[in-house]
Write a protein that holds these residues in place. Structure first.
Motif: not given
Length: 206
Positions: A42-44, A47-50, A77-83
């Motif tokens: 969904x993000x990778x 490129x969503x949210x960098x 643990x989550x990092x920046x905008x990644x939950x």
């Protein structure tokens, strides 16, 4: 309520249990490809949210400099905008490791059989005191009470690792990872082992 002050032999026993079950955890679970397709894409893929795009070597290269263990810690643990755990706390640390391997290698890596990382930032006792007691101190929604070993015993019929997996995945009224998605498998395993051993050795104050 459990007396948490008796730590010497009990702590060694807990450490032994945790180390044994962590080392012997089976390699079942979803493949890296499956986790990526179901969660990470969904993000990778966009490129969503960098987020670095799968297959973009230039984007992944600087993120690999600290090793796959650090990347996996961030995924857990989550990092920046990644939950934490990609927003799916029922995914194991091994499954997250496989997803990392798949994305970094653009699908060429073989799925690891052990987690690259399973970080620990809170002790078993601290986790039990601050989180587990919310339900297990007063048997909320049917949760086995702390110190009540007869209530825990039937839940141990298939071994403590099955109990750990239930805590990771969620069971009945208990949410995955106790509702704390950033907790690692090691932290969950430590808390479960601590509660069980404390309950088995608990003696009420006269």
């Amino acid at each position: 309520m459990i007396n948490f002050s008796k730590k010497s032999k009990l702590s060694l026993l807990i450490l032994g249990f945790s180390s044994f079950f962590l080392a012997s955890a089976h390699a079942a679970g979803k493949t890296g490809q499956a986790v990526v397709q179901e969660v990470c894409a969904a993000c990778h893929m966009t490129g969503k949210d960098g987020a670095p795009i799968i297959g973009d070597t230039a984007a992944w290269l600087p993120r690999e400099t600290n090793g796959l263990a650090k990347l996996t810690e961030h995924a857990i643990e989550g990092f920046n905008k990644m939950p934490a755990h990609g927003g799916q706390p029922n995914l194991s640390d091994l499954e997250m490791s496989r997803a990392v391997a798949f994305m970094v290698s653009a699908g060429k890596a073989v799925d690891p059989t052990k987690p690259y990382a399973s970080p620990t930032s809170i002790t078993a006792e601290q986790l039990v005191r601050t989180r587990c007691v919310v339900c297990h101190e007063n048997a909320k929604t049917g949760a086995p009470r702390l110190g009540d070993f007869p209530a825990w015993k039937p839940r141990l019929a298939k071994g403590i690792e099955v109990l750990v997996q239930s805590a990771i995945s969620g069971h009945k009224g208990m949410p995955s990872r106790g509702g704390m998605a950033s907790l690692s498998d090691s932290e969950i395993r430590g808390a479960v082992t601590y509660v069980v051993v404390q309950s088995a050795t608990y003696k009420p104050v006269p």
